[in-house]
Every structure is written in structure tokens, then in C-alpha cells.
Design an enzyme around this catalytic site. Structure first.
Site, PDB file in Angstrom:
ATOM      1  N   ASP A 130       0.812  -1.218   0.000  1.00 25.55           N
ATOM      2  CA  ASP A 130       0.000   0.000   0.000  1.00 25.55           C
ATOM      3  C   ASP A 130       0.849   1.274   0.000  1.00 25.55           C
ATOM      4  OD1 ASP A 130      -2.051  -1.794   0.291  1.00 25.55           O
ATOM      5  OD2 ASP A 130      -2.864  -0.892   2.123  1.00 25.55           O
TER       6      ASP A 130
ATOM      7  N   HIS B 290       3.666  -2.529   2.957  1.00 25.08           N
ATOM      8  CA  HIS B 290       3.678  -1.140   2.477  1.00 25.08           C
ATOM      9  C   HIS B 290       4.933  -0.849   1.666  1.00 25.08           C
ATOM     10  CE1 HIS B 290       0.903  -1.218   5.859  1.00 25.08           C
ATOM     11  NE2 HIS B 290       0.303  -0.192   5.307  1.00 25.08           N
TER      12      HIS B 290
HETATM   13 ZN    ZN Z   1      -2.750   3.293   3.131  1.00 23.82          ZN
END
Ligand code: ZN
Length: 236
Positions: free
Chosen positions: A50, A195
């Protein structure tokens, strides 16, 4: 102040507090198709990243994934896509999946429907212009959301992709610890949250190499979320 007014104010505040908590944390959506994992007996998992694209980390991840012959899904933020279109094109060319993680990464609760729709549409349009051809999956900033967002996603026939395995790479710089949290909880069909955006992602990249190497040795394949959804059992 009369007691009745105090009581009314207290009830109003409490109601708002409960609704706010529900909107932020509920793992159940009222509308639309959403996935925490994929029901499958195949030895497959999906790595999801992400908050990018975020060079040089996203580019390093692409090179690593390509070298290990693993596919992954990147939930990109529209304003970052505008800044780093070449990284998105690299993702597309390498066969990774590019998803939509909103335009500005703001909380999508207690926002007007027009704002929420614009956050989704703007990012889809940017990705289309960069060559993303398949269905574009969505993941809400900060995860689980009730009310307006699911209603809009449902109207757009957009799948909401959540996760069932969060090794908390955003608060950990020891790659072994991140990888171990995955090994302890992994099952076929798991959707793993990682992430590529938000600061230095060196630990996430190192953890990715450990995760893929060990799980491939156990027979796991790394697929994009859409590839994994295509393999799901009909019961899902
Ligand atoms: Zn996010």
C-alpha cells in the site's frame, strides 16, 4: 441547564461515538463485495503493498519480485501515481497488479458521496492512462469502512480488498520479525498487508525476500489478488 438537555446531548454524543467506532473498525461491510482472504485449497497467497508508488523502494521491490518469479498487488495512491508514472508503468510491464488506494489517502468516512466517488474515479483514470487494462480493485485508506464508501463501491461494482494477515511492517524495522509474523499466520488464500509507501521501506523489502524464499520452498505460489480470486471456491 435543564436535565433533559444534558441527557439529549449525552445521547447524541454517545450515538455519534458508537457510529464512528463502527465505521472505522467493523470488519463487516453493509454493501458490496469485499474480501479479507480468498477461500481456496490451493497453496497460493497474495502479497499486497500500500501507499506507493514510492521510489526507490517500489522499484527495488519490482526487481526483487521479478527475480523470485513472484507476482504482487500494489494499492497505489493517485497523487503518488501522478508524481511517479514511470514506476506504475514498470509495475504494469512486469505483470504485477495495480489497485486503487484513493487519490489523496484521506479517511473516507463522514465524507460526502461526491468526494468519495472523486477519490476513486480520479485514481482509476490515472491508472487507465498508464496502461492498466484489467478490473481495478480498491482498498480504502486505513482499511475497514462502513456506510458511504461501501455503498459507493457497490454502486460502482468495485471489489473492496482488505486483508487477513497484517505483519505490521509499518512499525517494525527488523525484517526477520516481520517475516516470522507471516510464517506464524499464513494459510492458503491469505491476503498479506505490506507497504511500499511511507518512509524508508528497506525492512519491508528484506522481509519480502525472506517470506517468498521460505514459502516457495514450502510449495506456495505468489499470485496477484485477481489471479487468486479467479481460483476461489464457489462457496466464497
Ligand atoms: Zn494506506
Amino acid at each position: 441547564m435543564p436535565t433533559i438537555i444534558i441527557v439529549l446531548i449525552t445521547i447524541t454524543l454517545l450515538t455519534f461515538y458508537v457510529l464512528d467506532k463502527l465505521a472505522k473498525t467493523a470488519k463487516i461491510q453493509l454493501f458490496g463485495e469485499y474480501f479479507l482472504k480468498v477461500n481456496t485449497k490451493e497453496m497460493v497467497v497474495a502479497l499486497t503493498y500500500d501507499d506507493g508508488p514510492h521510489p526507490p523502494y517500489t522499484n527495488q521491490l519490482i526487481n526483487l519480485l521479478n527475480r523470485l518469479e513472484a507476482k504482487a498487488t500494489f494499492f497505489t495512491v493517485g497523487k503518488n501515481v501522478e508524481e511517479h508514472p514511470e514506476t506504475v508503468m514498470m509495475l504494469v510491464e512486469s505483470g504485477h497488479e495495480v489497485g486503487n488506494h484513493s487519490y489523496s489517502h484521506k479517511e473516507l468516512i463522514w465524507k460526502k458521496p461526491a468526494f468519495v466517488s472523486a477519490e476513486i474515479n480520479k485514481t482509476d483514470e490515472l491508472l487507465r492512462r498508464l496502461g492498466v487494462r484489467n478490473e481495478i480493485l480498491f482498498r480504502a485508506p486505513f482499511g475497514f469502512k462502513r456506510f458511504t464508501l461501501p455503498y459507493i463501491l457497490n454502486r460502482m461494482h468495485k471489489k473492496h480488498i482488505l486483508w487477513n494477515l497484517d505483519p505490521k511492517d509499518y512499525q517494525e524495522n527488523n525484517p526477520e520479525l516481520i517475516a516470522n509474523r507471516v510464517f506464524e499466520n499464513v494459510t492458503p488464500g491469505a491476503i498479506i498487508l505490506l507497504h511500499d509507501g511511507g518512509g524508508d521501506r528497506t525492512a519491508t523489502i528484506a522481509a519480502t525476500e525472506i517470506i517468498i524464499t521460505k514459502l516457495q520452498a514450502q510449495g506456495y505460489k505468489f499470485l496477484t489478488v485477481s489471479q487468486m480470486l479467479a481460483q476461489r471456491n464457489n462457496t466464497n
